[in-house]
Write an enzyme that holds these catalytic residues in place. Structure first.
Site, PDB file in Angstrom:
ATOM      1  N   HIS A  76       8.006   8.613   4.517  1.00 35.32           N
ATOM      2  CA  HIS A  76       6.763   9.399   4.593  1.00 35.32           C
ATOM      3  C   HIS A  76       7.000  10.870   4.238  1.00 35.32           C
ATOM      4  O   HIS A  76       6.203  11.732   4.593  1.00 35.32           O
ATOM      5  CB  HIS A  76       6.099   9.287   5.974  1.00 35.32           C
ATOM      6  N   ASP A  87       0.828  -1.208   0.000  1.00 38.16           N
ATOM      7  CA  ASP A  87       0.000   0.000   0.000  1.00 38.16           C
ATOM      8  C   ASP A  87       0.862   1.258   0.000  1.00 38.16           C
ATOM      9  O   ASP A  87       2.040   1.237   0.364  1.00 38.16           O
ATOM     10  CB  ASP A  87      -0.952   0.014   1.200  1.00 38.16           C
ATOM     11  N   GLU A  97      -0.638  -1.890   5.238  1.00 37.19           N
ATOM     12  CA  GLU A  97       0.260  -1.847   6.394  1.00 37.19           C
ATOM     13  C   GLU A  97       0.232  -0.479   7.058  1.00 37.19           C
ATOM     14  O   GLU A  97       0.421  -0.366   8.269  1.00 37.19           O
ATOM     15  CB  GLU A  97       1.692  -2.184   5.955  1.00 37.19           C
TER      16      GLU A  97
END
Length: 396
Positions: A366, A83, A141
């Site tokens: 991220h 994902d 996840e």
């Protein structure tokens, strides 16, 4: 070097360009947690083309493929997540995400590509394999409750003896393999708080119960819980990541909404912080007889490696030519729902260094400019593959 070890290394080198192209395909076409549709279809089609037994829709959007070796033996599971994140990419790469607001900013595209090509390499070696390999392609996840727990409930670990997994790790140099015996990654919990005061005009604060002042006091004092209530030898983190009180400049907020995260490695600290955060919140609001709402949501448990399997991974990684360093590292405060697999069966999780030594700046996971050195894909596949071969040899 054994014949199978050399064959695996040669095949992965031969397929390296295909691995990179697969990674770039997934990178261009990211799908968010629990919204994955095309990614699992691509994964399932890849395995079916190899003749593997494939099950789709496992625990939601997960895919499980099975390769039965030519000789009887143990069953090894290898896991990769697929994902993406709700981030708009800013890398400027030629294969940048095609979808605004979605990005593979954590390396899951690389995890998936590595496991698929490893499956392709093992498929060519299947007559000599002394056991069965289960390829677990996990959805969701990044977003609790995560995909691991639902896939486990849907039987993805049935008949499996051991599980291994890796995370491409941008802060660590290419050529490094890092892991730990016992805790490797933290439990990842969420806190959701609303302070309910009494709003009013900014010129008359005495007529209000200022929720913004209370929120500021609470956030400042919150850090004392870690500094003064937690054993300094037991790591813990409490962070407020969001605070919201939308008002004109001259209005004192009626209420403030906050949310944040709590990271711990042990149940004692986890339970203590869950209780003490509310006690601090209650005491803060008592100052002005304000009210509050508090929710503590337990997320993923800590990733706790099994000792024997950790030693196994390290020994296997030492055999890989492109691995320069294999080391035990301090636990990481990030969370990972691979933890659920390790609660069920023996296994180990490790980091594969993905930092390009020539990059002047490396962006963290991220981040909108996150990227990895694509040479790490083959290293990750090779370590997982070698660990599988070694497990078969050791247990047969």
């Amino acid at each position: 070097m054994t014949t199978l070890q050399q064959q695996l290394a040669d095949l992965l080198k031969h397929y390296e360009e295909e691995t990179i192209q697969l990674r770039r395909h997934f990178h261009e076409n990211p799908e968010l947690s629990f919204e994955e549709v095309e990614t699992p279809k691509t994964i399932a089609a890849f395995h079916r083309a190899l003749g593997h037994e494939v099950r789709e829709g496992v625990g939601g959007n997960g895919v499980v493929a099975k390769l039965v070796g030519g000789k009887p033996g143990k069953t090894v599971a290898l896991r990769a997540d697929f994902d993406a994140l709700a981030i708009t990419e800013e890398t400027g790469l030629p294969f940048q995400s095609k979808i605004k607001g979605r990005m593979h900013a954590c390396g899951h595209d690389g995890h998936t590509a590595s496991l698929l090509i490893l499956a392709k390499a093992f498929n060519q070696m299947k007559d000599d394999l002394e056991g069965t390999i289960v390829f677990i392609h996990q959805h969701a996840e990044e977003l609790a409750p995560g995909g691991a727990i639902s896939m486990i409930r849907d039987g993805c670990l049935e008949g499996v003896d051991v599980i291994f997994g890796t995370h491409l790790w941008a802060p660590s140099d290419l050529g490094k393999v890092q892991t730990a015996k016992g805790p490797l990654m933290a439990a990842a919990d969420g806190i959701y708080i609303t302070i309910k005061g009494k709003g009013g005009h900014g010129s008359n604060p005495s007529d209000t119960k200022d929720s913004i002042v209370l929120a500021a006091q609470f956030i400042t004092n919150l850090q004392q819980l870690v500094a003064r209530r937690i054993n300094p030898l037991r790591p813990a983190v409490v962070s407020i990541g969001h605070i919201e009180a939308l008002n004109p400049f001259n209005v004192i907020a009626d209420q403030v909404y906050m949310k944040g995260t709590v990271r711990t490695f042990h149940e004692e600290e986890r339970s203590l912080l869950e209780h003490e955060i509310e006690e601090l919140l209650k005491a803060t609001c008592y100052l002005t007889k304000a009210d509050y709402e508090y929710e503590y949501v337990r997320g993923y448990p800590p990733v706790v490696n099994h000792d024997a399997e950790t030693e196994h991974i390290m020994a296997s990684a030492e055999k890989i030519a492109d691995v320069e360093t294999v080391e035990i590292v301090d636990p990481n405060m990030g969370g990972e729902d691979f933890a659920y697999f390790l609660e069920e069966i023996p296994g180990a999780f490790f980091f594969t260094g993905a930092k390009n030594p020539d990059w002047e700046e490396v962006y963290p996971h991220h981040h909108p400019k996150f990227d990895i050195d694509e040479r790490s894909l083959r290293i990750a596949a090779n370590v997982l593959g070698q660990a599988t071969l070694d497990y078969f040899a050791k247990n047969n």
